[in-house]
Design a protein around this motif. Structure first.
Motif, PDB file in Angstrom:
ATOM      1  N   ARG A 147      29.819  49.061  24.905  1.00  0.00           N
ATOM      2  CA  ARG A 147      30.269  47.963  25.760  1.00  0.00           C
ATOM      3  C   ARG A 147      31.527  48.355  26.517  1.00  0.00           C
ATOM      4  NH1 ARG A 147      30.640  43.234  21.725  1.00  0.00           N
ATOM      5  NH2 ARG A 147      28.706  44.242  21.052  1.00  0.00           N
ATOM      6  N   ARG A 148      31.829  47.541  27.520  1.00  0.00           N
ATOM      7  CA  ARG A 148      33.011  47.793  28.339  1.00  0.00           C
ATOM      8  C   ARG A 148      34.286  47.641  27.504  1.00  0.00           C
ATOM      9  NH1 ARG A 148      33.139  43.391  32.695  1.00  0.00           N
ATOM     10  NH2 ARG A 148      32.261  42.173  30.979  1.00  0.00           N
ATOM     11  N   PRO A 149      35.339  48.390  27.831  1.00  0.00           N
ATOM     12  CA  PRO A 149      36.620  48.130  27.170  1.00  0.00           C
ATOM     13  C   PRO A 149      37.087  46.719  27.510  1.00  0.00           C
ATOM     14  CG  PRO A 149      36.917  49.629  29.015  1.00  0.00           C
ATOM     15  CD  PRO A 149      35.436  49.478  28.822  1.00  0.00           C
ATOM     16  N   CYS A 150      37.744  46.097  26.562  1.00  0.00           N
ATOM     17  CA  CYS A 150      38.200  44.718  26.733  1.00  0.00           C
ATOM     18  C   CYS A 150      39.706  44.649  26.508  1.00  0.00           C
ATOM     19  CB  CYS A 150      37.477  43.798  25.757  1.00  0.00           C
ATOM     20  SG  CYS A 150      37.991  42.069  25.852  1.00  0.00           S
ATOM     21  N   TYR A 151      40.440  44.265  27.545  1.00  0.00           N
ATOM     22  CA  TYR A 151      41.885  44.082  27.456  1.00  0.00           C
ATOM     23  C   TYR A 151      42.183  42.616  27.163  1.00  0.00           C
ATOM     24  CZ  TYR A 151      42.577  48.720  29.519  1.00  0.00           C
ATOM     25  OH  TYR A 151      42.583  50.073  29.757  1.00  0.00           O
ATOM     26  N   GLN A 176      53.107  36.106  35.235  1.00  0.00           N
ATOM     27  CA  GLN A 176      52.329  36.174  36.475  1.00  0.00           C
ATOM     28  C   GLN A 176      51.857  37.605  36.731  1.00  0.00           C
ATOM     29  OE1 GLN A 176      54.475  34.327  39.750  1.00  0.00           O
ATOM     30  NE2 GLN A 176      55.294  32.764  38.394  1.00  0.00           N
ATOM     31  N   LYS A 177      52.715  38.561  36.442  1.00  0.00           N
ATOM     32  CA  LYS A 177      52.353  39.962  36.632  1.00  0.00           C
ATOM     33  C   LYS A 177      51.196  40.358  35.717  1.00  0.00           C
ATOM     34  CE  LYS A 177      54.217  44.670  36.462  1.00  0.00           C
ATOM     35  NZ  LYS A 177      55.392  45.519  36.125  1.00  0.00           N
ATOM     36  N   HIS A 178      51.207  39.851  34.491  1.00  0.00           N
ATOM     37  CA  HIS A 178      50.105  40.160  33.573  1.00  0.00           C
ATOM     38  C   HIS A 178      48.775  39.655  34.122  1.00  0.00           C
ATOM     39  CE1 HIS A 178      53.056  40.600  30.004  1.00  0.00           C
ATOM     40  NE2 HIS A 178      52.628  41.791  30.378  1.00  0.00           N
ATOM     41  N   LEU A 179      48.778  38.481  34.738  1.00  0.00           N
ATOM     42  CA  LEU A 179      47.546  37.952  35.330  1.00  0.00           C
ATOM     43  C   LEU A 179      47.042  38.859  36.447  1.00  0.00           C
ATOM     44  CD1 LEU A 179      48.440  34.153  35.471  1.00  0.00           C
ATOM     45  CD2 LEU A 179      46.825  35.260  33.921  1.00  0.00           C
ATOM     46  N   GLU A 180      47.953  39.375  37.241  1.00  0.00           N
ATOM     47  CA  GLU A 180      47.559  40.279  38.325  1.00  0.00           C
ATOM     48  C   GLU A 180      46.998  41.584  37.764  1.00  0.00           C
ATOM     49  OE1 GLU A 180      51.219  40.542  40.414  1.00  0.00           O
ATOM     50  OE2 GLU A 180      51.021  38.566  41.367  1.00  0.00           O
ATOM     51  N   THR A 181      47.622  42.089  36.706  1.00  0.00           N
ATOM     52  CA  THR A 181      47.142  43.327  36.079  1.00  0.00           C
ATOM     53  C   THR A 181      45.733  43.145  35.520  1.00  0.00           C
ATOM     54  OG1 THR A 181      49.397  44.021  35.514  1.00  0.00           O
ATOM     55  CG2 THR A 181      47.601  45.039  34.282  1.00  0.00           C
ATOM     56  N   LEU A 182      45.478  42.013  34.880  1.00  0.00           N
ATOM     57  CA  LEU A 182      44.151  41.757  34.325  1.00  0.00           C
ATOM     58  C   LEU A 182      43.094  41.703  35.435  1.00  0.00           C
ATOM     59  CD1 LEU A 182      44.919  39.073  31.579  1.00  0.00           C
ATOM     60  CD2 LEU A 182      44.489  41.519  31.246  1.00  0.00           C
ATOM     61  N   GLN A 183      43.436  41.079  36.539  1.00  0.00           N
ATOM     62  CA  GLN A 183      42.488  41.026  37.654  1.00  0.00           C
ATOM     63  C   GLN A 183      42.194  42.420  38.199  1.00  0.00           C
ATOM     64  OE1 GLN A 183      43.130  37.449  40.451  1.00  0.00           O
ATOM     65  NE2 GLN A 183      45.043  37.563  39.288  1.00  0.00           N
ATOM     66  N   ASP A 184      43.213  43.259  38.276  1.00  0.00           N
ATOM     67  CA  ASP A 184      43.009  44.637  38.743  1.00  0.00           C
ATOM     68  C   ASP A 184      42.072  45.383  37.791  1.00  0.00           C
ATOM     69  OD1 ASP A 184      44.704  44.171  40.876  1.00  0.00           O
ATOM     70  OD2 ASP A 184      46.454  45.086  39.908  1.00  0.00           O
ATOM     71  N   LEU A 185      42.223  45.161  36.489  1.00  0.00           N
ATOM     72  CA  LEU A 185      41.377  45.827  35.506  1.00  0.00           C
ATOM     73  C   LEU A 185      39.935  45.327  35.585  1.00  0.00           C
ATOM     74  CD1 LEU A 185      43.888  45.814  32.520  1.00  0.00           C
ATOM     75  CD2 LEU A 185      42.988  47.849  33.671  1.00  0.00           C
ATOM     76  N   VAL A 186      39.752  44.033  35.815  1.00  0.00           N
ATOM     77  CA  VAL A 186      38.403  43.495  35.992  1.00  0.00           C
ATOM     78  C   VAL A 186      37.727  44.166  37.184  1.00  0.00           C
ATOM     79  CG1 VAL A 186      37.098  41.442  36.695  1.00  0.00           C
ATOM     80  CG2 VAL A 186      38.809  41.267  34.883  1.00  0.00           C
ATOM     81  N   THR A 188      37.992  47.087  38.153  1.00  0.00           N
ATOM     82  CA  THR A 188      37.553  48.451  37.817  1.00  0.00           C
ATOM     83  C   THR A 188      36.366  48.454  36.857  1.00  0.00           C
ATOM     84  OG1 THR A 188      39.025  48.709  35.897  1.00  0.00           O
ATOM     85  CG2 THR A 188      39.944  49.233  38.080  1.00  0.00           C
ATOM     86  N   GLY A 189      35.916  47.269  36.421  1.00  0.00           N
ATOM     87  CA  GLY A 189      34.760  47.189  35.533  1.00  0.00           C
ATOM     88  C   GLY A 189      35.085  46.843  34.096  1.00  0.00           C
ATOM     89  N   CYS A 190      36.357  46.613  33.787  1.00  0.00           N
ATOM     90  CA  CYS A 190      36.742  46.254  32.421  1.00  0.00           C
ATOM     91  C   CYS A 190      36.533  44.756  32.176  1.00  0.00           C
ATOM     92  CB  CYS A 190      38.208  46.600  32.168  1.00  0.00           C
ATOM     93  SG  CYS A 190      38.598  48.357  32.298  1.00  0.00           S
TER      94      CYS A 190
END
Length: 256
Positions: A147-151, A176-186, A188-190
């Motif tokens: 399965r995909r990695p999950c952050y 707020q920065k953490h939310l942006e980071t999570l969206q960036d990771l999504v 990429t397929g995470c």
């Protein structure tokens, strides 16, 4: 005076089928005199001694730092520490509340490992404090070959009013920065999850605190729209320990 366990009161764990309990260190009871400079609290212990305890919480603690309330501290005989006492719990009228913000990450990771988070089951490894993106870290990374990695980013929530748990309790550009980071990771397929750990037992639903940080609320809704999953769980607390309890419904309607 070291607190004795009061089983059967305020959320005791008897006959629980949940395994992911984190035990408190021995607790000493007192009453809160005042919290100040964010990380300090003056506390009158039940034996009359007044001590200054470390307050491991950088938030406003708007709904859990009222003077006069019963509090519970741990003692640490470590010569390297400036303060021997750490504030762990406060007894508010409707619930014990966990003050220590180091607990949610530990508890969430532990609960995932013991199978107490159905939505995050099936992963083989649980890693913590993972570098992600530019100058950012995410609390937990779950991995498995199939399965995909999950952050998973974990946020401590202690602000509850009339059953509604909200986050944050102060403006948080870091959040707020953490939310942006999570969206960036999504992108990429995470798989990415925003996990709100409500360290008290009197909430029945969760929503972003638009009245405190409207930008955070806007970015949380955007993150959800862009594929970041949102989970909110409350806990069961007694004087022995703390564990994950119930998944709460999430309300993303605007409420400024």
């Amino acid at each position: 005076m070291v607190l004795t366990t009061q089983s059967g009161k305020v959320g005791a764990f008897k006959k629980s089928n949940k395994r992911g309990i984190i035990a408190w260190p021995p607790l000493i009871r007192g009453s809160l005199i005042k919290r100040y400079k964010r990380f300090l609290a003056d506390i009158r212990l039940d034996d009359g001694q007044i001590v200054t305890a470390h307050c491991p919480n950088s938030g406003s603690m708007k709904a859990c730092c009222q003077p006069g309330q019963a509090v519970y501290v741990s003692y640490h005989d470590n010569p390297k520490r400036k303060l021997n006492y750490t504030w762990e719990l406060i007894h508010m009228p409707t619930s014990l509340v966990g003050v220590n913000t180091q607990v949610p990450n530990r508890l969430t990771a532990h609960a995932i490992q013991t199978g107490d988070v159905d939505e995050l089951s099936g992963y083989q490894t649980v890693r913590r404090e993972i570098k992600a993106g530019e100058n950012s870290r995410i609390d937990i990374l779950l991995e498995a070959p199939d399965r995909r990695p999950c952050y998973v980013e974990v946020k401590n929530c202690t602000l509850v009013e009339d059953g509604l748990a909200t986050f944050p309790d102060a403006v948080t550009t870091r959040g707020q920065k953490h939310l942006e980071t999570l969206q960036d990771l999504v992108a990429t397929g995470c798989r990415c999850v925003m996990f709100y750990l409500i360290q008290r037992m009197d909430a029945d639903r969760f929503a972003p605190a638009d009245h405190i940080d409207p930008d955070y609320g806007t970015k949380l809704r955007r993150a959800a729209k862009n594929g970041v999953e949102i989970l909110a769980y409350d806990v069961l607390i007694d004087f022995e320990g703390i564990r994950l309890n119930t998944k709460l419904p999430i309300d993303l309607r605007f409420s400024v």
